[in-house]
Structures are given as structure tokens and as C-alpha cells.
Design an enzyme around this catalytic site. Sequence first.
Site, PDB file in Angstrom:
ATOM      1  N   GLY B  34       0.816  -1.210   0.000  1.00  0.00           N
ATOM      2  CA  GLY B  34       0.000   0.000   0.000  1.00  0.00           C
ATOM      3  C   GLY B  34       0.850   1.262   0.000  1.00  0.00           C
ATOM      4  N   LEU B  61       0.891  -0.297   7.537  1.00  0.00           N
ATOM      5  CA  LEU B  61       1.014   0.373   6.239  1.00  0.00           C
ATOM      6  C   LEU B  61       2.196   1.329   6.141  1.00  0.00           C
ATOM      7  CD1 LEU B  61      -2.769   0.999   5.442  1.00  0.00           C
ATOM      8  CD2 LEU B  61      -1.266  -0.691   4.401  1.00  0.00           C
ATOM      9  N   ASN B 114      -7.259   0.045  -0.799  1.00  0.00           N
ATOM     10  CA  ASN B 114      -7.271  -0.672   0.473  1.00  0.00           C
ATOM     11  C   ASN B 114      -8.182   0.025   1.470  1.00  0.00           C
ATOM     12  OD1 ASN B 114      -6.766  -1.935   2.869  1.00  0.00           O
ATOM     13  ND2 ASN B 114      -4.548  -1.666   2.817  1.00  0.00           N
ATOM     14  N   CYS B 117      -7.641  -2.263   5.834  1.00  0.00           N
ATOM     15  CA  CYS B 117      -6.515  -2.568   6.710  1.00  0.00           C
ATOM     16  C   CYS B 117      -6.957  -2.465   8.161  1.00  0.00           C
ATOM     17  CB  CYS B 117      -5.339  -1.623   6.476  1.00  0.00           C
ATOM     18  SG  CYS B 117      -3.986  -1.978   7.623  1.00  0.00           S
ATOM     19  N   LYS B 152     -10.556  -3.370  -2.323  1.00  0.00           N
ATOM     20  CA  LYS B 152     -10.151  -4.504  -1.479  1.00  0.00           C
ATOM     21  C   LYS B 152     -10.977  -4.509  -0.202  1.00  0.00           C
ATOM     22  CE  LYS B 152      -6.321  -7.153   0.340  1.00  0.00           C
ATOM     23  NZ  LYS B 152      -4.874  -7.329   0.354  1.00  0.00           N
ATOM     24  N   GLY B 204      -2.895 -16.497   6.193  1.00  0.00           N
ATOM     25  CA  GLY B 204      -2.338 -17.849   6.133  1.00  0.00           C
ATOM     26  C   GLY B 204      -3.414 -18.896   5.934  1.00  0.00           C
ATOM     27  N   GLY B 230      -6.438 -15.405   0.450  1.00  0.00           N
ATOM     28  CA  GLY B 230      -6.596 -15.782   1.847  1.00  0.00           C
ATOM     29  C   GLY B 230      -6.045 -17.172   2.062  1.00  0.00           C
ATOM     30  N   GLY B 231      -4.766 -17.261   2.330  1.00  0.00           N
ATOM     31  CA  GLY B 231      -4.163 -18.544   2.682  1.00  0.00           C
ATOM     32  C   GLY B 231      -3.848 -19.468   1.534  1.00  0.00           C
ATOM     33  N   THR B 253       0.799 -14.789   2.315  1.00  0.00           N
ATOM     34  CA  THR B 253       1.650 -15.333   3.367  1.00  0.00           C
ATOM     35  C   THR B 253       2.590 -16.427   2.857  1.00  0.00           C
ATOM     36  OG1 THR B 253      -0.060 -14.765   4.953  1.00  0.00           O
ATOM     37  CG2 THR B 253       1.545 -16.384   5.675  1.00  0.00           C
TER      38      THR B 253
END
Lengths: 265, 290
Positions: B34, B61, B114, B117, B152, B204, B230-231, B253
Site C-alpha cells: 500500500g 502500512l 485498500n 486494513c 479490497k 495464512g 486468503g491462505g 503469506t
Amino acid sequence: MRKKEEGTILSQKEIVPGIFDLRLEAPDAAAEASAGQFVNLYLDDPARLLPRPISICGADPTEGALRMVYRVSGPGTGTAELSRMEPGRTLSLMGPLGNGFPLGQAGEGRVFLIGGGIGIPPLLQAAGELLDLRGRSDHTDVILGYRDRNDFLAREFEPFGHVAIATEDGSLGTRGTVLDAIRAENLHADVIFACGPKPMLAAVARYAAEEAIPCWISMEERMACGIGACLACVCRTKETDGHSNVRNRRVCKDGPVFRADEIVF
Amino acid sequence: MNNPVMTASGTFGSGQEFSEYVDLGRLGAVVTKGVANHPWEGNPTPRVAEVYGGMLNAVGLQNPGIDLFCRRDIPFLSQFDTRIMVNVCGHTEEEYCEVVERLAEEPVDLLEINISCPNVREGGIAFGTDPAAVETITRAVKRYARQPVIMKLSPNVTSIADMARAAEAGGADGISLINTITGMKIDVNKRKFVLANKTGGMSGPAIKPVAVRMVYQAAHAVRIPVVGMGGIMTGEDAAEFMLAGATAVSVGTANFTDPAATVRILSELEDYMRRTGTEDVNELIGAVTE
């Protein structure tokens, strides 16, 4: 392209309670590693995704071996699992990472290598490289701080310089901190390299500023990526950093070794 | 895009650090960390903690500001045959719009806004948890944007479908989800918070089922494309998000577990396609059946 390397555990033993000595066959990392750098170790466990950044204690490029001396920080922290791994097991790693100690700055001057607790291992490699660089050990003082008489690696420093020890409980060497040992033995330096817990580094940085001695310290911070991308492991700096454009530098990429007078504790 | 595998904002810097480990030209897009209208220092450390099957982060950020970003990071990324998606953050509507306006003249392909956050006090998630606010900020940003705008979205909401519809109503060209799930970790021995910020965003594989569910719900609520994340750790994970309705996916991640994770996941996705006789990756989009 750089990539993860598949290492093989050569040996592992507990040298004092909770401190493990791991030797790893990892030719690529061993060929490049210099004192003060670290490697990321990956536990190969889908529940533990983040690498464990472990400082390098020694590297033998001919044998292709790396040595790491680390502390088990508690049950279920990953280092406990690492400590149970047997010789022959493969272990993926990446490195060497980080910048390392600028030992060339020592010139011909008197050097302090100051280590506290689990900050001691990278100084062993630094001590060896310093001897290789200068061909003499009589201008090197190694000052090691331990909690108690469970010292480790201290004797291995002896070929590289004079070794002074401080323990918190006074059971070995000078009672107190590494600075107490320096004063007790009336030691003097022209350049300092240090690694250890933050309060020790802050005290060493203060001492170096008072005595006007150039000083480099190896910082520790919680990391994720280890390659300078995620901005997890920053330390506060006095001036705006060129890369981050704020008063923060990345311990994993710009460090872990910094000029002590750059850092805000 | 060359392929549907992108990077998740915040896990890949601006690509430079990872370019030693990954041929950036193989990625569908690089999504940058970001960037705001001025430099942000971020939160105190510790900023990360590992949790079972994932991690918490509260970086807050930290970014170098749009000026240095345009001078250094965009020219760097422009060398590679990949799309550039710039993630934009701000404290206020004006700050978001200032960055978006600045990027209008830059060689950037896509914008990701974004509004989700969890680690900054003002802005961020404050815009992403109320449908009216989502629609307003989307509309405002669209006025200044030259590039397609992807909003997002935060998973820290009761109805992700409402948020998705609000973004679409505001004129978004796409949505991406999920951002991290707010979490906390306490060191029981020290009786202290592990993160200096107390809370952090969880990511994760442990959050993947939540993310897949939300991507499915969002994709059914809107007509605009959905970027799923997401993971994602494997090619099959990427396929799962696409089956749930994602047009593209982001890898986050996993980059910390292996810096070459993105290209590995891409080749695993290709293996999956071969194995299942899928000729065009777009056949996977929303192809889950009851």
C-alpha cells in the site's frame, strides 16, 4: 535466481541447558556466509509457516558446513522442534541473509567483540575472521555476558583474543554486565562490534558514544520474510532512511548490523 | 494478464526484493504494498507473530509515500512483462483521491484501493465495514482514476455480499478479498500482548475456508470480477478460489514460507488443469457445482 537450499543436519547437541549446537551441510550458504549474517530455517510444518532466522556461528566453505548455536525459546516455538531433529534429516534454509559485521573497519586498532547471551554465537565467526584479517589476536578483547555459570562457546574464543566474562549472578568472571567487566579489567577499544539483548546493546551504544568509539551493533527483531519485503522487522533510526523514506530501517535487509549511533533505543 | 496468479499486497514489497528469487515476468500481476500520499512510519514492533497455520501482522502500512514510489518502484516494475497493480491507502477520502490522481499519468495497469486494513486507526478498515462508506469512497476514487479500480474488502463484516454490492454500486471495476481477519495473541508466560499494536490481521492457510466462503458469497452478489485471496499455499488452493468465483487470485503469506511460492503455485495450477482436462483457466471461474 537465489532460492531455498536443502541442507542436511550433520550433528546437533545441547551444549548447556537450552542451548543447541547445530551443524548443517549447506554448501551454497556456507560458501558465502560472513560474520554477522543469518539464515532462515524452515520447519517444513504447515502449521508453522514462518522461517526461524538464526545467526550463523561459523561457516566452513571447504566442508560446505554451517554452524548455528541457538536457544530453544520455549515449547512449541519451533526451536524446540528444531532441537529434536536428528543427523541425516534434511532441513530447508535460505541464506546467508543480512549484511554482517564490517570487520574491515577495525583496521589495526584495538577491538571489543561484545556478546550477550544468545547474541554470542555470531561473534565467534567474527573473532575468527578478524584474526584471519589482521594476523594477530593481541588487539582483540572478547567480552561475553551470561546469566550464570552455564557459559557456552567462551573457551572457543581463546585463540582469537583475550576473553573477559561477566555473569549476572557473579558465578563466573565479573558480577554484572559486560560493561562492568570492561571496567573491572580496565579494557580499552578503538572499535566495537556487539550482539546481544536490546538493553545490553543500548548500554553498549551509550558507552561507545561517551567514549567516542565507532561501534556496530547487531539488532534483533521479529521477522517474517527475511528479505526486506514485509517491513515487519524494522528498527527506529535517528535520520530518515533512503529506502523506507521514514525513520525506520529493515533489520533483515539493511541490517542486522547497524552503526550504533544511527539507532534510537 | 498472462495468468491469474498475482501477489497479495503487503507481502511482496514493491517486487524488488523478490526479484532475486522470482522471475516477475511469470506473474499475472505484481500487487504492490500500500502507498499513501506521504510517507507513513507504521506501527511499533513487534509487528508480526506466528499463529497456528498462519500469522498476525500489524505493520500499519509503513510506506515511502507516492513521490518516491513513482520515482523508484514503478520504473523498476515496468522492466518486467507483468501487470502492475498499485495498492492505495489513505486516512481520508482526500488522501486516497490524491494518490489515485497522481497515478493517473503513471504506467500502472490497475489500482487496488485498500479500505480494509485493520491495523491503522483512521482510514483503512473504517471505510470498509459500512456499505454506505464503501460506496462513497468507491465513487470518489473513480472520479480521479484512469485505471480500473479494484476495491479490497475486509472480512471483518457481517455481510460480505452487502460490501461487494456497495463497491459495485459505487462504480468499482472489480473487488478483491479477503484482507486479513482481526486477531490477537497473548504471551501467557509474560501476560503481555505479543504485538505492540495488541491486535493484528490474521492471514495464512488457517483463514482459507473463511476466504473461500466470502469469495463465493461476493461473487454471487456482483457481476464485476473478483480477485480471491486468503491462505493460498498451493495450485489446488488457487483452483479452489477460482471455482468459488474468483477471476484471479493473490498469493500472500506463502511468500514468507517460500519466496518462490507464486511461480510454484502457478505451475501447480497448470498441473491441476492438465490433470482435470481444463483447457482454459477461465473455465474454472465459478464452476463449483452443488
